[in-house]
Design an enzyme around this catalytic site. Structure first.
Site, PDB file in Angstrom:
ATOM      1  N   ASP A  66      -4.600   0.838  -2.168  1.00 57.64           N
ATOM      2  CA  ASP A  66      -5.161  -0.451  -1.774  1.00 57.64           C
ATOM      3  C   ASP A  66      -5.174  -1.423  -2.957  1.00 57.64           C
ATOM      4  O   ASP A  66      -4.836  -2.605  -2.811  1.00 57.64           O
ATOM      5  CB  ASP A  66      -6.582  -0.274  -1.233  1.00 57.64           C
ATOM      6  CG  ASP A  66      -6.606   0.233   0.204  1.00 57.64           C
ATOM      7  OD1 ASP A  66      -5.569   0.149   0.876  1.00 57.64           O
ATOM      8  OD2 ASP A  66      -7.666   0.713   0.649  1.00 57.64           O
ATOM      9  N   HIS A  70       1.637   4.243  -2.914  1.00 56.19           N
ATOM     10  CA  HIS A  70       1.445   5.684  -2.740  1.00 56.19           C
ATOM     11  C   HIS A  70       2.475   6.482  -3.530  1.00 56.19           C
ATOM     12  O   HIS A  70       2.216   7.632  -3.909  1.00 56.19           O
ATOM     13  CB  HIS A  70       1.537   6.060  -1.262  1.00 56.19           C
ATOM     14  CG  HIS A  70       0.218   6.051  -0.557  1.00 56.19           C
ATOM     15  ND1 HIS A  70      -0.913   6.633  -1.072  1.00 56.19           N
ATOM     16  CD2 HIS A  70      -0.152   5.525   0.650  1.00 56.19           C
ATOM     17  CE1 HIS A  70      -1.919   6.484  -0.227  1.00 56.19           C
ATOM     18  NE2 HIS A  70      -1.490   5.806   0.819  1.00 56.19           N
ATOM     19  N   GLU A 100      -5.760   6.759  -1.601  1.00 51.86           N
ATOM     20  CA  GLU A 100      -5.748   5.584  -0.735  1.00 51.86           C
ATOM     21  C   GLU A 100      -6.319   4.361  -1.449  1.00 51.86           C
ATOM     22  O   GLU A 100      -5.850   3.235  -1.230  1.00 51.86           O
ATOM     23  CB  GLU A 100      -6.532   5.869   0.550  1.00 51.86           C
ATOM     24  CG  GLU A 100      -5.955   6.986   1.402  1.00 51.86           C
ATOM     25  CD  GLU A 100      -4.563   6.685   1.932  1.00 51.86           C
ATOM     26  OE1 GLU A 100      -4.196   5.496   2.015  1.00 51.86           O
ATOM     27  OE2 GLU A 100      -3.838   7.649   2.242  1.00 51.86           O
ATOM     28  N   HIS A 107       0.835  -1.202   0.000  1.00 54.97           N
ATOM     29  CA  HIS A 107       0.000   0.000   0.000  1.00 54.97           C
ATOM     30  C   HIS A 107       0.870   1.253   0.000  1.00 54.97           C
ATOM     31  O   HIS A 107       0.681   2.167  -0.816  1.00 54.97           O
ATOM     32  CB  HIS A 107      -0.904  -0.050   1.236  1.00 54.97           C
ATOM     33  CG  HIS A 107      -1.709   1.189   1.480  1.00 54.97           C
ATOM     34  ND1 HIS A 107      -3.028   1.310   1.122  1.00 54.97           N
ATOM     35  CD2 HIS A 107      -1.376   2.366   2.082  1.00 54.97           C
ATOM     36  CE1 HIS A 107      -3.472   2.506   1.478  1.00 54.97           C
ATOM     37  NE2 HIS A 107      -2.494   3.159   2.067  1.00 54.97           N
ATOM     38  N   GLU A 108       1.843   1.303   0.917  1.00 55.14           N
ATOM     39  CA  GLU A 108       2.696   2.493   0.993  1.00 55.14           C
ATOM     40  C   GLU A 108       3.566   2.626  -0.253  1.00 55.14           C
ATOM     41  O   GLU A 108       3.795   3.740  -0.744  1.00 55.14           O
ATOM     42  CB  GLU A 108       3.560   2.452   2.260  1.00 55.14           C
ATOM     43  CG  GLU A 108       2.781   2.381   3.565  1.00 55.14           C
ATOM     44  CD  GLU A 108       1.756   3.497   3.738  1.00 55.14           C
ATOM     45  OE1 GLU A 108       1.869   4.537   3.051  1.00 55.14           O
ATOM     46  OE2 GLU A 108       0.836   3.325   4.550  1.00 55.14           O
TER      47      GLU A 108
END
Length: 704
Positions: free
Chosen positions: A607, A546, A603, A542-543
């Site tokens: 995901d 980003h 976000e 997830h990060e």
């Protein structure tokens, strides 16, 4: 706040499947899991060691639910049924909630030891002083509003807009820590010069969490605004205002805050870092409204030499602010400042004020009870003194091989992500190569900082809890603003080690995973790797994603805000991102409460990309270090997806759901699980979901 944070977190600090129509056919039976081979003696010993882990996983399931119909309910139904939501937690989960509870117990023990020791050790002394003062309820109650009386006295100096700015500057420095009335001030790396710190000034000044709470006209919003106005009046009574006076002033305060809200740009329009980058400097800010007394503000704020190192995120807000202030009578401006001094300080004052303040918090979030005093004190210590209390925390909760295993997992996920880039036909070779370079340049921080923050200048007392809070905010503000124009500290962390969260920082192209989240059910050195990759591995993916979402993609491998994409490729990215925006924007989480697909876009992209990257990383790791299925009845692939979902099992009040639908850039837990999985072919293959199943989207979205 509307600020664009440098840290794209896995969970908002207040702070998940496209809702498909039900199958018209009888639900298919749950697929039979692949049988695990008979274990060897060594493997049998591992199975025995993992039995408590396996029991917890299986107990959280609801096997009466078809995983292809509602995977979140299948993975979490047992936990949701057996775990009553705490009365003081409007949102509580198997992951963030339970892990935070366990971490807080550790922090409580550390702080109690420090408070009892009365040690001369500077770290223990500061922790002990803070906790002793925070827990001394009789002294806090006796003090009443005395801790804020000197601040309230300053408000009498407001005679017009110019004197207001001077008073606000001093209050910002001494109480609000930059996040005070009228606007927000903070310090971050310059998006286009990420090696240098600059100051930011951003819209703000309202007591409710978002402009929508003032401006929307539905009955529920109007009722909440009326409740807020009654709350303001009730709280002004603690400052000595007679009921009729407080009622009149509260109406004026809410009208003034509504006018501020009308000047603000909507939250979902604040997501573009190109539009919020306006390095005007103090001179440019002053030119937006030459009549506004910025010189007086910065003089009383204590920083008159910011010069060119000031970014104005929303120039339009500051063009209009002065006219509003000049058109507002001084009595209203004074009442507005008095209210915000009390609002920010309320939690640190006497019990009657705390209880009255909680009444409105309850209306806003649905919390039924106030958290225990010790828990509130622990939370304040963790956020204000995080790298002091964190030094003891990591010794108890992050030992052994944890860091090495986490780094090994990140390496596998990053390698798998890079290996998948050539398969993206929508990227041209040049942009793909730059994306690959950015992925390879990514820096990872695990557990805790290499160098701890220096709190030497911070003075705390064993009495005077409110004063300690003011001292911490002032210390942190001065620490930040003293660095404006100076080189960025690349080793700095933006979260305390004991916090249950993680983030990606685009200006440093780094991912940060505090020890606080590297705990079960997300991670354990004793977990099957399938569980680790589904849990913390998904957070890692997830990060990582980003760095390539709608905001992060605009920063290059060195953290510079610049265009490094071919225009045609950027257009294709936007098309794919729009698919995700539209998918979430159509989801109704409560009657008449829909998600904001634009606000949650970053976000949601993370995901979607995160589950794909984590799964690819797991498969890569398993190809090098094979692991037999270690929880009876589940294949490793099934365990991966269950491990992911069970970190998001969550109870939440309707009030909290409504609030977060307005302010939270993250989708709710159920949608964070179901939507990405319904669009991921590997999930459908693992659980044999057939076409037409709710967990197998007909028209899938994909970015990374």
């Amino acid at each position: 706040m509307s600020r664009l944070s440098p840290a794209h977190c896995v969970l908002a600090l207040l702070a998940l499947a496209c809702e498909k129509p039900a199958n018209t056919q009888p639900p298919a039976p749950a697929p039979e899991p692949v049988a695990a081979p008979q274990p060897s003696p060594v493997q049998r010993a591992n199975l025995v060691a993992r039995e408590p882990v396996g029991a917890g996983v299986l107990a959280a399931l609801d096997t009466n639910v078809d995983p292809c119909t509602d995977f979140y309910q299948y993975a979490c139904g047992g936990w949701l049924r057996k775990t009553p939501p705490p009365a003081d937690k409007p949102r509580y989960g198997r992951g963030f909630g339970e892990v935070t509870d366990r971490n807080n117990e550790v922090l409580k023990a550390i702080l109690e030891r420090s408070a009892g020791a009365k040690s001369k050790d500077p770290i223990e002394s500061k922790l002990g002083s803070f906790y002793a003062a925070c827990m001394d309820e009789p002294a806090i109650d006796k003090a009443g509003i005395a801790p804020i009386k000197p601040l309230l006295a300053r408000v009498k100096g407001v005679k017009d807009a110019n004197t207001l700015m001077t008073v606000v500057g001093g209050l910002d420095a001494d109480l609000f820590g930059g996040h005070g009335p009228l606007f927000d001030l903070f310090v971050e790396p310059d998006p286009k010069r990420p090696d240098v710190y600059v100051a930011f000034v951003d819209q703000g000044g309202t007591g409710l969490p978002d402009r929508d709470f003032y401006l929307k006209t539905d009955e529920r919003t109007k009722a909440l605004l009326a409740a807020y106005q009654a709350h303001v009046a009730r709280m002004l009574g603690f400052l000595g205002d007679a009921p009729e006076v407080a009622t009149d002033l509260a109406a004026k305060i809410v009208a003034f805050e509504t006018a501020l809200a009308e000047l603000q740009t909507p939250r979902d329009q604040m997501r573009d870092p190109d539009k919020t980058y306006n390095l005007l400097g103090v001179e440019g800010l002053s030119k937006l409204d030459p009549e506004l007394n910025w010189a007086g503000f910065f003089k009383s704020f204590g920083y008159t030499k910011l010069g060119a190192d000031l970014n104005v995120t929303v120039p339009g807000y500051f063009e209009k602010l002065g006219a509003l202030l000049r058109g507002t009578d001084p009595n209203t401006l004074q009442a507005y400042l008095r209210w915000h001094i009390l609002r920010v300080s309320a939690a640190a004052l006497s019990k009657d004020i705390v209880d009255a303040d909680f009444q409105f918090t309850s209306a806003l979030t649905g919390a039924k009870e106030l958290s225990p005093r010790w828990e509130r004190c622990v939370g304040w210590a963790n956020m204000g003194l995080g790298e002091l209390v964190g030094q003891a925390f990591i010794k108890e909760r992050f030992a052994g091989a944890s860091k090495d295993i986490a780094l090994e997992m990140i390496a596998a996920i990053e390698e798998a992500f890079a290996a998948g880039l050539p398969a993206l036909a929508w990227m041209d070779d040049a942009t793909r190569q730059r994306a690959l370079e950015k992925a390879k340049a990514l820096h990872n921080k695990i557990g805790y900082p290499d160098k701890w923050r220096d709190y030497g200048k911070l003075k705390l007392q064993r009495t005077g809890h409110a004063g300690n809070g003011q001292a911490i905010r002032k210390f942190l503000l001065q620490r930040d603003f003293d660095r404006v124009g100076k080189p960025v500290d690349k080793g700095e962390w933006h979260m305390p080690p004991a916090l249950v969260n993680a983030y990606y920082n685009p200006s440093a192209n780094e991912m940060v995973f505090p020890a606080g989240i590297l705990q079960p059910p997300y991670f354990s050195a004793d977990f099957p790797m399938a569980m680790n990759f589904g849990g913390i591995g998904m957070v890692m993916g997830h990060e990582l994603s980003h760095g390539f979402d709608d905001q992060g993609r605009k920063f290059d491998k060195d953290g510079v805000l610049r265009e490094w994409w071919d225009p045609s490729v950027a257009s294709k990215f936007e098309t794919r991102a729009k698919c995700i925006e539209n998918t979430y924007g159509g989801i109704e989480v409560l009657p008449a409460v829909k998600l904001n697909g634009k606000l949650t876009l970053g976000e949601n992209i993370a995901d979607f990309g995160g589950i794909k990257a984590a799964y690819a990383g797991y498969k890569l790791h398993a190809s090098k270090k094979p692991e037999e299925p270690l929880i009876q009845g589940l294949t490793s692939e099934q365990l991966f997806f269950i491990g992911f979902a069970q970190g998001w099992c969550t109870h939440e009040t309707p009030e909290s759901q409504r609030l977060r639908a307005t302010v939270d850039p993250h989708s709710p837990p159920k949608q964070r699980v179901n939507v990405p999985l319904a669009h991921f072919s590997a999930f459908a293959e693992t659980f044999q979901c057939q076409p037409g199943a709710a967990m197998r989207a007909k028209d899938t979205c994909e970015v990374w």
